[in-house]
Design a protein around this motif. Structure first.
Motif, mmCIF file in Angstrom:
data_model
loop_
_atom_site.group_PDB
_atom_site.id
_atom_site.type_symbol
_atom_site.label_atom_id
_atom_site.label_comp_id
_atom_site.label_asym_id
_atom_site.label_seq_id
_atom_site.Cartn_x
_atom_site.Cartn_y
_atom_site.Cartn_z
ATOM 1 N N LYS A 37 0.604 10.130 2.245
ATOM 2 C CA LYS A 37 -0.325 9.217 1.577
ATOM 3 C C LYS A 37 0.251 8.802 0.226
ATOM 4 C CE LYS A 37 -3.706 9.605 4.575
ATOM 5 N NZ LYS A 37 -4.428 8.569 5.227
ATOM 6 N N LEU A 38 -0.072 7.593 -0.165
ATOM 7 C CA LEU A 38 0.441 7.052 -1.414
ATOM 8 C C LEU A 38 -0.702 6.378 -2.153
ATOM 9 C CD1 LEU A 38 3.154 6.623 -2.900
ATOM 10 C CD2 LEU A 38 3.389 4.497 -1.643
ATOM 11 N N HIS A 39 -0.842 6.652 -3.431
ATOM 12 C CA HIS A 39 -1.861 6.036 -4.284
ATOM 13 C C HIS A 39 -1.213 4.815 -4.948
ATOM 14 C CE1 HIS A 39 -5.564 6.430 -6.755
ATOM 15 N NE2 HIS A 39 -4.872 5.603 -7.506
ATOM 16 N N ILE A 40 -1.727 3.623 -4.634
ATOM 17 C CA ILE A 40 -1.135 2.404 -5.200
ATOM 18 C C ILE A 40 -2.221 1.541 -5.836
ATOM 19 C CG2 ILE A 40 0.793 2.366 -3.585
ATOM 20 C CD1 ILE A 40 -0.643 0.132 -2.035
ATOM 21 N N ARG A 41 -1.777 0.628 -6.693
ATOM 22 C CA ARG A 41 -2.661 -0.366 -7.306
ATOM 23 C C ARG A 41 -2.247 -1.730 -6.773
ATOM 24 N NH1 ARG A 41 -3.837 1.493 -13.396
ATOM 25 N NH2 ARG A 41 -5.651 0.224 -13.033
ATOM 26 N N LEU A 42 -3.216 -2.458 -6.286
ATOM 27 C CA LEU A 42 -2.975 -3.802 -5.781
ATOM 28 C C LEU A 42 -3.611 -4.809 -6.716
ATOM 29 C CD1 LEU A 42 -3.809 -3.240 -2.006
ATOM 30 C CD2 LEU A 42 -1.542 -3.350 -3.055
ATOM 31 N N HIS A 43 -2.883 -5.856 -7.017
ATOM 32 C CA HIS A 43 -3.437 -6.946 -7.809
ATOM 33 C C HIS A 43 -3.907 -8.013 -6.821
ATOM 34 C CE1 HIS A 43 -4.057 -9.572 -11.227
ATOM 35 N NE2 HIS A 43 -3.539 -10.538 -10.497
ATOM 36 N N VAL A 44 -5.228 -8.192 -6.751
ATOM 37 C CA VAL A 44 -5.820 -9.183 -5.856
ATOM 38 C C VAL A 44 -6.590 -10.173 -6.711
ATOM 39 C CG1 VAL A 44 -7.320 -9.587 -3.873
ATOM 40 C CG2 VAL A 44 -6.011 -7.467 -4.023
ATOM 41 N N GLU A 81 -8.116 -9.079 -10.134
ATOM 42 C CA GLU A 81 -8.614 -7.710 -10.182
ATOM 43 C C GLU A 81 -7.558 -6.723 -9.686
ATOM 44 O OE1 GLU A 81 -12.532 -5.464 -8.429
ATOM 45 O OE2 GLU A 81 -12.633 -7.581 -8.960
ATOM 46 N N GLU A 82 -7.562 -5.541 -10.300
ATOM 47 C CA GLU A 82 -6.710 -4.441 -9.852
ATOM 48 C C GLU A 82 -7.548 -3.540 -8.952
ATOM 49 O OE1 GLU A 82 -3.401 -3.676 -10.553
ATOM 50 O OE2 GLU A 82 -3.257 -5.607 -11.563
ATOM 51 N N ILE A 83 -7.015 -3.229 -7.782
ATOM 52 C CA ILE A 83 -7.722 -2.382 -6.837
ATOM 53 C C ILE A 83 -6.843 -1.172 -6.537
ATOM 54 C CG2 ILE A 83 -8.675 -2.231 -4.510
ATOM 55 C CD1 ILE A 83 -9.130 -5.268 -4.650
ATOM 56 N N GLU A 84 -7.398 0.016 -6.692
ATOM 57 C CA GLU A 84 -6.665 1.238 -6.385
ATOM 58 C C GLU A 84 -7.005 1.671 -4.964
ATOM 59 O OE1 GLU A 84 -6.901 4.353 -9.276
ATOM 60 O OE2 GLU A 84 -6.909 2.919 -10.928
ATOM 61 N N VAL A 85 -5.976 1.950 -4.176
ATOM 62 C CA VAL A 85 -6.174 2.393 -2.801
ATOM 63 C C VAL A 85 -5.196 3.518 -2.474
ATOM 64 C CG1 VAL A 85 -7.101 0.208 -1.917
ATOM 65 C CG2 VAL A 85 -4.652 0.577 -1.918
ATOM 66 N N VAL A 86 -5.575 4.321 -1.511
ATOM 67 C CA VAL A 86 -4.704 5.363 -0.988
ATOM 68 C C VAL A 86 -4.316 4.914 0.417
ATOM 69 C CG1 VAL A 86 -4.505 7.788 -0.335
ATOM 70 C CG2 VAL A 86 -5.837 7.140 -2.351
ATOM 71 N N GLU A 105 4.016 4.415 5.044
ATOM 72 C CA GLU A 105 4.659 3.373 5.857
ATOM 73 C C GLU A 105 3.882 2.053 5.863
ATOM 74 O OE1 GLU A 105 2.340 5.941 8.865
ATOM 75 O OE2 GLU A 105 3.648 6.359 7.167
ATOM 76 N N ASP A 106 2.630 2.063 5.378
ATOM 77 C CA ASP A 106 1.817 0.836 5.340
ATOM 78 C C ASP A 106 1.834 0.147 3.980
ATOM 79 O OD1 ASP A 106 1.123 1.202 7.969
ATOM 80 O OD2 ASP A 106 -0.828 2.109 7.519
ATOM 81 N N GLU A 107 2.490 0.729 2.995
ATOM 82 C CA GLU A 107 2.447 0.186 1.639
ATOM 83 C C GLU A 107 2.861 -1.282 1.595
ATOM 84 O OE1 GLU A 107 4.316 0.711 -2.844
ATOM 85 O OE2 GLU A 107 5.126 1.918 -1.196
ATOM 86 N N GLU A 108 3.961 -1.630 2.221
ATOM 87 C CA GLU A 108 4.425 -3.020 2.140
ATOM 88 C C GLU A 108 3.429 -3.980 2.775
ATOM 89 O OE1 GLU A 108 7.566 -4.601 5.051
ATOM 90 O OE2 GLU A 108 7.967 -2.447 5.028
ATOM 91 N N TYR A 154 0.109 -3.574 2.826
ATOM 92 C CA TYR A 154 -0.982 -3.718 1.854
ATOM 93 C C TYR A 154 -0.589 -4.672 0.732
ATOM 94 C CZ TYR A 154 -4.159 -0.203 3.720
ATOM 95 O OH TYR A 154 -5.048 0.484 4.501
ATOM 96 N N ARG A 155 0.637 -4.527 0.247
ATOM 97 C CA ARG A 155 1.090 -5.404 -0.839
ATOM 98 C C ARG A 155 1.192 -6.857 -0.368
ATOM 99 N NH1 ARG A 155 1.750 -2.458 -5.197
ATOM 100 N NH2 ARG A 155 2.431 -0.293 -5.032
ATOM 101 N N ALA A 156 1.689 -7.055 0.843
ATOM 102 C CA ALA A 156 1.778 -8.410 1.403
ATOM 103 C C ALA A 156 0.385 -8.996 1.625
ATOM 104 C CB ALA A 156 2.572 -8.399 2.711
ATOM 105 N N ALA A 157 -0.548 -8.167 2.068
ATOM 106 C CA ALA A 157 -1.923 -8.629 2.281
ATOM 107 C C ALA A 157 -2.561 -9.043 0.961
ATOM 108 C CB ALA A 157 -2.752 -7.531 2.953
ATOM 109 N N ALA A 158 -2.361 -8.243 -0.076
ATOM 110 C CA ALA A 158 -2.911 -8.580 -1.396
ATOM 111 C C ALA A 158 -2.320 -9.892 -1.903
ATOM 112 C CB ALA A 158 -2.636 -7.447 -2.389
ATOM 113 N N LYS A 159 -1.025 -10.078 -1.688
ATOM 114 C CA LYS A 159 -0.365 -11.311 -2.114
ATOM 115 C C LYS A 159 -0.913 -12.517 -1.346
ATOM 116 C CE LYS A 159 4.127 -13.484 -2.639
ATOM 117 N NZ LYS A 159 5.542 -13.456 -2.308
ATOM 118 N N LEU A 160 -1.087 -12.366 -0.040
ATOM 119 C CA LEU A 160 -1.627 -13.451 0.785
ATOM 120 C C LEU A 160 -3.031 -13.822 0.335
ATOM 121 C CD1 LEU A 160 -1.586 -15.345 3.276
ATOM 122 C CD2 LEU A 160 -2.450 -13.394 4.604
#
Length: 103
Positions: A7-14, A17-22, A26-29, A31-37
């Motif tokens: 598990k990885l704790h990351i912050r996404l900029h959507v 707003e900044e959203i913290e998710v765990v 292997e899914d991090e990229e 999540y980041r691509a989804a936030a960017k989209l």
């Protein structure tokens, strides 16, 4: 303990707003691509409709846009029509082989 490392704790900029998710490592990229989209689509709608639509409506338009992309992609990956044709052809070939063996 091994599960903790996966598990990885990351912050996404959507959007704004900044959203913290765990997430799974292997899914991090994804999540980041989804936030960017989401951010890109929201910005496009906000630019076009900011003074005419509420933030809520713009968010819903963005959600519909992303869901539409998903549905289109999902329909391209639907193999059930091919599975049905293959099952029918297999049954026909089996019937033909049965008929050929009995004569």
């Amino acid at each position: 303990m091994a599960e903790q490392k996966e598990k990885l704790h990351i912050r996404l900029h959507v959007y704004d707003e900044e959203i913290e998710v765990v997430v799974k490592r292997e899914d991090e990229e994804f999540y980041r691509a989804a936030a960017k989209l989401i951010t890109e689509r929201y910005n496009a709608y906000a630019q076009a409709y900011k003074m005419r639509k509420s933030d809520h409506t713009i968010a819903l338009m963005t959600l519909i846009d992303v869901a539409l992309m998903y549905q289109k992609e999902h329909s391209h990956n639907d193999t059930s029509p091919y599975d049905n044709v293959l099952a029918r052809l297999t049954a026909e070939m089996e019937d033909a082989l049965k008929d050929g063996k009995t004569t």
